[in-house]
Design a protein around this motif. Structure first.
Motif, mmCIF file in Angstrom:
data_model
loop_
_atom_site.group_PDB
_atom_site.id
_atom_site.type_symbol
_atom_site.label_atom_id
_atom_site.label_comp_id
_atom_site.label_asym_id
_atom_site.label_seq_id
_atom_site.Cartn_x
_atom_site.Cartn_y
_atom_site.Cartn_z
ATOM 1 N N LEU A 88 -3.593 13.348 3.965
ATOM 2 C CA LEU A 88 -4.286 14.422 3.253
ATOM 3 C C LEU A 88 -5.237 13.787 2.247
ATOM 4 N N VAL A 89 -6.462 14.290 2.191
ATOM 5 C CA VAL A 89 -7.420 13.725 1.230
ATOM 6 C C VAL A 89 -8.017 14.842 0.388
ATOM 7 N N GLY A 90 -7.884 14.692 -0.939
ATOM 8 C CA GLY A 90 -8.481 15.650 -1.875
ATOM 9 C C GLY A 90 -9.779 15.099 -2.439
ATOM 10 N N GLU A 91 -10.261 15.721 -3.500
ATOM 11 C CA GLU A 91 -11.573 15.336 -4.039
ATOM 12 C C GLU A 91 -11.450 14.185 -5.056
ATOM 13 N N ALA A 92 -10.741 14.432 -6.128
ATOM 14 C CA ALA A 92 -10.635 13.444 -7.210
ATOM 15 C C ALA A 92 -9.440 13.817 -8.076
ATOM 16 N N PRO A 93 -8.835 12.825 -8.725
ATOM 17 C CA PRO A 93 -7.678 13.146 -9.581
ATOM 18 C C PRO A 93 -8.085 14.010 -10.773
ATOM 19 N N GLY A 94 -7.135 14.794 -11.240
ATOM 20 C CA GLY A 94 -7.323 15.565 -12.475
ATOM 21 C C GLY A 94 -6.587 14.872 -13.618
ATOM 22 N N ARG A 95 -6.388 15.599 -14.685
ATOM 23 C CA ARG A 95 -5.808 15.007 -15.896
ATOM 24 C C ARG A 95 -4.388 14.484 -15.672
ATOM 25 N N GLU A 96 -3.574 15.339 -15.057
ATOM 26 C CA GLU A 96 -2.167 14.971 -14.860
ATOM 27 C C GLU A 96 -2.062 13.747 -13.939
ATOM 28 N N GLU A 97 -2.908 13.744 -12.896
ATOM 29 C CA GLU A 97 -2.908 12.627 -11.942
ATOM 30 C C GLU A 97 -3.330 11.339 -12.639
ATOM 31 N N ASP A 98 -4.333 11.472 -13.526
ATOM 32 C CA ASP A 98 -4.824 10.301 -14.271
ATOM 33 C C ASP A 98 -3.710 9.759 -15.180
ATOM 34 N N LEU A 99 -2.967 10.670 -15.806
ATOM 35 C CA LEU A 99 -1.896 10.235 -16.704
ATOM 36 C C LEU A 99 -0.780 9.534 -15.927
ATOM 37 N N GLN A 100 -0.464 10.070 -14.741
ATOM 38 C CA GLN A 100 0.674 9.508 -13.992
ATOM 39 C C GLN A 100 0.254 8.457 -12.965
ATOM 40 N N GLY A 101 -1.045 8.398 -12.649
ATOM 41 C CA GLY A 101 -1.522 7.441 -11.639
ATOM 42 C C GLY A 101 -1.115 7.818 -10.223
ATOM 43 N N VAL A 102 -0.827 9.107 -10.013
ATOM 44 C CA VAL A 102 -0.361 9.575 -8.696
ATOM 45 C C VAL A 102 -1.170 10.828 -8.315
ATOM 46 N N PRO A 103 -1.649 10.904 -7.072
ATOM 47 C CA PRO A 103 -2.453 12.073 -6.702
ATOM 48 C C PRO A 103 -1.619 13.356 -6.566
ATOM 49 N N PHE A 104 -2.247 14.449 -6.851
ATOM 50 C CA PHE A 104 -1.662 15.790 -6.661
ATOM 51 C C PHE A 104 -0.267 15.929 -7.299
ATOM 52 N N VAL A 105 -0.221 15.726 -8.607
ATOM 53 C CA VAL A 105 1.046 15.960 -9.311
ATOM 54 C C VAL A 105 0.926 17.078 -10.343
ATOM 55 N N GLU A 113 7.371 12.348 2.055
ATOM 56 C CA GLU A 113 7.765 11.204 2.889
ATOM 57 C C GLU A 113 7.115 11.289 4.272
ATOM 58 N N GLN A 114 6.613 12.497 4.604
ATOM 59 C CA GLN A 114 6.024 12.646 5.944
ATOM 60 C C GLN A 114 4.505 12.734 5.919
ATOM 61 N N VAL A 115 3.934 12.554 4.737
ATOM 62 C CA VAL A 115 2.466 12.559 4.639
ATOM 63 C C VAL A 115 2.039 11.414 3.721
ATOM 64 N N TYR A 116 0.760 11.102 3.794
ATOM 65 C CA TYR A 116 0.163 10.109 2.885
ATOM 66 C C TYR A 116 -0.990 10.832 2.205
ATOM 67 N N ILE A 117 -1.087 10.718 0.879
ATOM 68 C CA ILE A 117 -2.062 11.526 0.124
ATOM 69 C C ILE A 117 -3.003 10.618 -0.669
ATOM 70 N N ALA A 118 -4.293 10.894 -0.576
ATOM 71 C CA ALA A 118 -5.279 10.122 -1.354
ATOM 72 C C ALA A 118 -6.428 11.059 -1.736
ATOM 73 N N ASN A 119 -7.432 10.498 -2.368
ATOM 74 C CA ASN A 119 -8.599 11.280 -2.780
ATOM 75 C C ASN A 119 -9.872 10.551 -2.367
ATOM 76 N N VAL A 120 -10.949 11.305 -2.253
ATOM 77 C CA VAL A 120 -12.255 10.706 -1.959
ATOM 78 C C VAL A 120 -12.633 9.725 -3.072
ATOM 79 N N VAL A 121 -12.359 10.122 -4.308
ATOM 80 C CA VAL A 121 -12.689 9.300 -5.472
ATOM 81 C C VAL A 121 -11.371 8.988 -6.196
ATOM 82 N N PRO A 122 -11.027 7.722 -6.416
ATOM 83 C CA PRO A 122 -9.695 7.422 -6.947
ATOM 84 C C PRO A 122 -9.592 7.384 -8.473
ATOM 85 N N TRP A 123 -10.686 7.702 -9.171
ATOM 86 C CA TRP A 123 -10.619 7.751 -10.636
ATOM 87 C C TRP A 123 -10.985 9.156 -11.083
#
Ligand code: URA
Length: 290
Positions: free
Chosen positions: A140-157, A176-186
């Motif tokens: 799964l790929v999203g757009e970019a991390p938000g505030r919570e993701e930036d604080l935790q260093g984990v996408p979609f939290v 455990e059955q998916v891998y999640i990332a973003n187009v932009v990692p910062w």
């Protein structure tokens, strides 16, 4: 907005309350040491007539001449916020070479951690690389991390991540059955949309990440990820739910765009569309075993 109070006169509690109030209003990124009121009209003395050009002899003479010209008292300027260069071609090329050199996901994460060609890393707290299982069949790929993701260093939290977890659970999946990332990692400051230049610089990295995970199914969360990865200008509401091909460089995998969970939080009635997309994913998973 203009705060007239001198922050030096506030107690620690009052300062903490002020910061909390800023954060609640979305002002959670300090780019400069000094706040800039961009709505303020420039004071008349700042509308300068060009200073007479000094006769420069050498770079050192330039610097000396510049400091000699600098007024001792007068308007002070905050340093300009970090900006991506206007023509980021060199950064894109550097990103391409760096991404291609990574043979594993760990190497790619390390390479990204060292990469200095994208100015988003200067304002972000963390590199938000990925979550989930690198051996998963679904990425799964999203757009970019938000505030919570930036604080935790984990996408979609954050809130949209919690909704994403519930969406996955609805078809019997978890992280455990998916891998999640973003187009932009910062995280872009203040959650703004990444600029086309920032996206272009990050492009080789997310494409390499997909190639290294080598999933069977790529799901683009939202229009930004879909435009970036599916190379389309079609609006997300028309595009969603269709199986398309995505070339990983090794093979063509199945790719689908669906609505972003953050959009669903604002438009809950649209969950019915995502439910159809999730059922399509579930049945594709069942019919195409590895
Ligand atoms: N939205 C995204 O697109 N990605 C995240 O990681 C969080 C919110």
């Amino acid at each position: 907005m203009r705060i007239e109070t001198d922050p030096g006169s506030l107690t620690a509690d009052a300062l903490a309350a002020l910061i909390e109030w800023y954060q609640a209003n979305g002002v959670d990124t300090a780019i400069d040491e000094v706040a800039i009121d961009r709505f303020a009209a420039p004071p008349p003395e700042q509308v300068f007539a060009p200073a007479p050009a000094p006769a420069f002899e050498s770079p050192t003479a330039d610097a000396a001449a510049f400091s000699a010209r600098a007024p001792s008292a007068g308007p002070t300027f905050a340093p300009a916020p970090p900006r991506a260069p206007e023509t980021p071609d060199l950064d894109i090329e550097a990103a391409r070479i760096a991404a291609a050199s990574a043979e594993t996901l760990d190497q790619l994460r390390e390479t990204l951690g060292r990469f200095e060609g994208c100015s988003l890393r200067l304002t972000a707290r963390s590199l938000v690389f990925a979550d989930g299982n690198p051996a998963a069949r679904i990425m799964l790929v999203g757009e970019a991390p938000g505030r919570e993701e930036d604080l935790q260093g984990v996408p979609f939290v954050g809130r949209s991540g919690q909704l994403l977890d519930r969406m996955l659970a609805a078809i019997g999946l978890d992280r455990e059955q998916v891998y999640i990332a973003n187009v932009v990692p910062w995280r872009p400051p203040g959650n703004r949309t990444p600029t086309p230049e920032e996206t272009a610089i990050c492009r080789p990295f997310v494409r390499r990440q997909i190639a290294l995970v080598d999933p069977d199914f790529l799901i683009c969360l939202g229009g930004a990820a879909a435009k970036e990865l599916l190379d389309t200008r079609e609006g997300i509401l028309r595009l969603r739910g269709q199986w398309l091909g995505f070339d990983t460089g090794k093979r063509t995998i199945r790719a689908m765009a669906t609505l972003h969970p953050a959009y669903l939080l604002r438009q809950p009635l649209q969950k019915r569309l995502v439910w159809r997309d999730l059922l399509a994913l579930k049945s594709a998973l069942a019919s195409e075993t590895r």
